[in-house]
Enzyme design. Structure first.
Site, mmCIF file in Angstrom:
data_model
loop_
_atom_site.group_PDB
_atom_site.id
_atom_site.type_symbol
_atom_site.label_atom_id
_atom_site.label_comp_id
_atom_site.label_asym_id
_atom_site.label_seq_id
_atom_site.Cartn_x
_atom_site.Cartn_y
_atom_site.Cartn_z
ATOM 1 N N HIS A 75 3.526 25.637 -6.785
ATOM 2 C CA HIS A 75 2.621 24.806 -7.577
ATOM 3 C C HIS A 75 3.251 23.463 -7.941
ATOM 4 O O HIS A 75 2.551 22.543 -8.393
ATOM 5 C CB HIS A 75 2.224 25.556 -8.857
ATOM 6 C CG HIS A 75 0.831 25.253 -9.304
ATOM 7 N ND1 HIS A 75 0.102 24.182 -8.846
ATOM 8 C CD2 HIS A 75 0.019 25.890 -10.197
ATOM 9 C CE1 HIS A 75 -1.082 24.174 -9.426
ATOM 10 N NE2 HIS A 75 -1.162 25.191 -10.248
ATOM 11 N N ASP B 168 -1.413 21.788 -5.427
ATOM 12 C CA ASP B 168 -2.268 22.142 -6.564
ATOM 13 C C ASP B 168 -3.326 23.155 -6.119
ATOM 14 O O ASP B 168 -3.484 23.451 -4.931
ATOM 15 C CB ASP B 168 -2.902 20.907 -7.205
ATOM 16 C CG ASP B 168 -3.792 20.137 -6.256
ATOM 17 O OD1 ASP B 168 -4.390 20.745 -5.351
ATOM 18 O OD2 ASP B 168 -3.894 18.902 -6.410
#
Length: 404
Positions: free
Chosen positions: A375, A379
């Site tokens: 992450h 995204d």
């Protein structure tokens, strides 16, 4: 004059290995370049060849010892091995065997030098003579399964003598301690490092496998006849993944320090099983390959992983990983990223499930897809978009043909 056998160069950044197995015993004849030992590195098993022809001398290290590159592990003595081949029968003073006694059996000299470490181990464990077997592997080479299939049935066990019951026998509770192989230690360390470093998250989707299953059933015979390899599902998924990676380049990227490295090529790491654990050889430039070439490459990787003959260079690099837990029956999982890659795709088993299509409830062969990703770099929108692009290509394989 003795010739030293030293640990060869094992590859970039690899400075040591573990002695996994001796393939020659002291006193046995050895040919030049014949493997005499097997080393376990962080990634693969490596055979150590004899630098000269002669007779196997003394071992300098034991199985399980850690050895560094350049270290001496054994010696090769001058000679042809003829004197060492019959150590028990040569002395004139040795008494003749009495009736009912037999001389010790000598090691068979028919074992081919080209056998892989896993096959040699199976030969030693089963006592099967490899010279009497017909190999089913590539170019007629013996495989581990060939040896195991020829293993003679065990003789009926004799009635055990009465013994005093032990605590273990009374409770049925037993333990066995086995030292982790270097490969398993490396796998454990890398996976834990990935969890500690990456901000890892997993997103899921499912895919209707109807179109791919129908295409495979329709063309599998023609495909195998033309290309010499079976048409599986992995070829479709690898090709579809390379297309999705072009659309979402961050999934194909990696983090180095404070920089993001984007790759304009797709080197796909494919997780396959080996006797020592999971290994991930790399399909280089998979985005430039046809489905047939991808299937051939994966098939070759799988066979050589089983035989323990993969090369270290074949497992370096990789920009994205695909792990197929479905072959073992997995319904769903959260795969762990293979650093320094930013994402890994998990495939699972195909189950018939009720789904709604055009307002009607129908039964379709469905598979869950899992994308674990870092992450810090990817995204949620990009991860979901990647899985949707992959899903669309699999549900409509024409998209793969026209690169849509």
């Amino acid at each position: 004059m003795a010739t030293e056998v030293k640990v060869p160069v094992l590859g970039e950044s690899i400075t040591e290995a573990t002695l996994g197995e001796w393939l020659k015993k002291p006193g046995e004849a050895v040919q030049a370049d014949e493997p005499i030992a097997s080393l376990e590195t962080d990634k693969v098993s490596v055979e150590v060849p004899s630098p000269v022809a002669g007779v196997m001398g003394e071992w300098a290290v034991k199985v399980g010892d850690t050895v560094e590159v350049g270290a001496m592990i054994a010696t090769i003595e001058a000679g042809d091995g003829s004197a060492a081949a019959k150590p028990a029968a040569a002395p004139a003073a040795a008494p003749a065997a009495t009736a009912g006694q037999q001389a010790p059996a000598q090691p068979s000299s028919d074992t081919p030098a080209a056998l892989s470490p896993s096959v040699r181990r199976a030969v030693l464990e089963t006592g099967v003579d490899p010279s009497n077997l017909k190999g089913t592997g590539k170019d007629g080479r013996l495989t581990k399964d060939d040896v195991l299939a020829a293993k003679p049935a065990p003789a009926p066990a004799a009635a055990p003598l009465p013994v005093a019951p032990s605590v273990a026998a009374a409770t049925g509770r037993k333990e066995e301690r086995v030292r982790m192989t270097r490969l398993r230690q490396t796998i454990a360390k890398r996976l834990k490092d990935a969890q500690n470093t990456a901000a890892m998250l997993t997103t899921f989707n499912d895919v209707d496998m109807t179109a791919v299953i129908e295409a495979r059933a329709k063309y599998k015979d023609l495909f195998e006849k033309k290309h010499g390899v079976r048409l599986g599902f992995m070829g479709f998924f690898v090709k579809a993944a390379t297309m999705a990676l072009k659309d979402i380049p961050s999934v194909n990227a990696s983090i180095e320090g404070d920089e993001i490295v984007y790759h304009d090529y797709a080197d796909i790491s494919v997780a396959v099983s080996s006797p020592g654990g999971l290994v991930v050889p790399v399909i280089r430039d998979a985005d430039q390959m046809s489905v047939a070439t991808i299937e051939k490459t994966i098939g070759d990787f799988g066979k050589r992983a089983k035989d323990g003959t993969l090369k270290m260079d074949e497992m370096k690099g990789g920009t994205f990983t695909i792990s197929n837990g479905g072959v073992f029956g997995s319904l769903m999982s959260t795969p762990i990223i293979n650093p320094p890659q930013a994402a890994v795709l998990g495939l699972h088993r195909i189950d018939e499930r009720p789904v709604v299509v055009n307002g009607q409830v129908v039964v379709r062969p469905m598979m869950y897809l899992a994308l674990s990703y870092d992450h810090r770099l990817i995204d949620g929108r990009e991860a979901v978009t990647f899985l949707v692009a992959l899903k669309n290509a699999i549900e409509d394989p024409t998209r793969i043909l026209i690169d849509l």
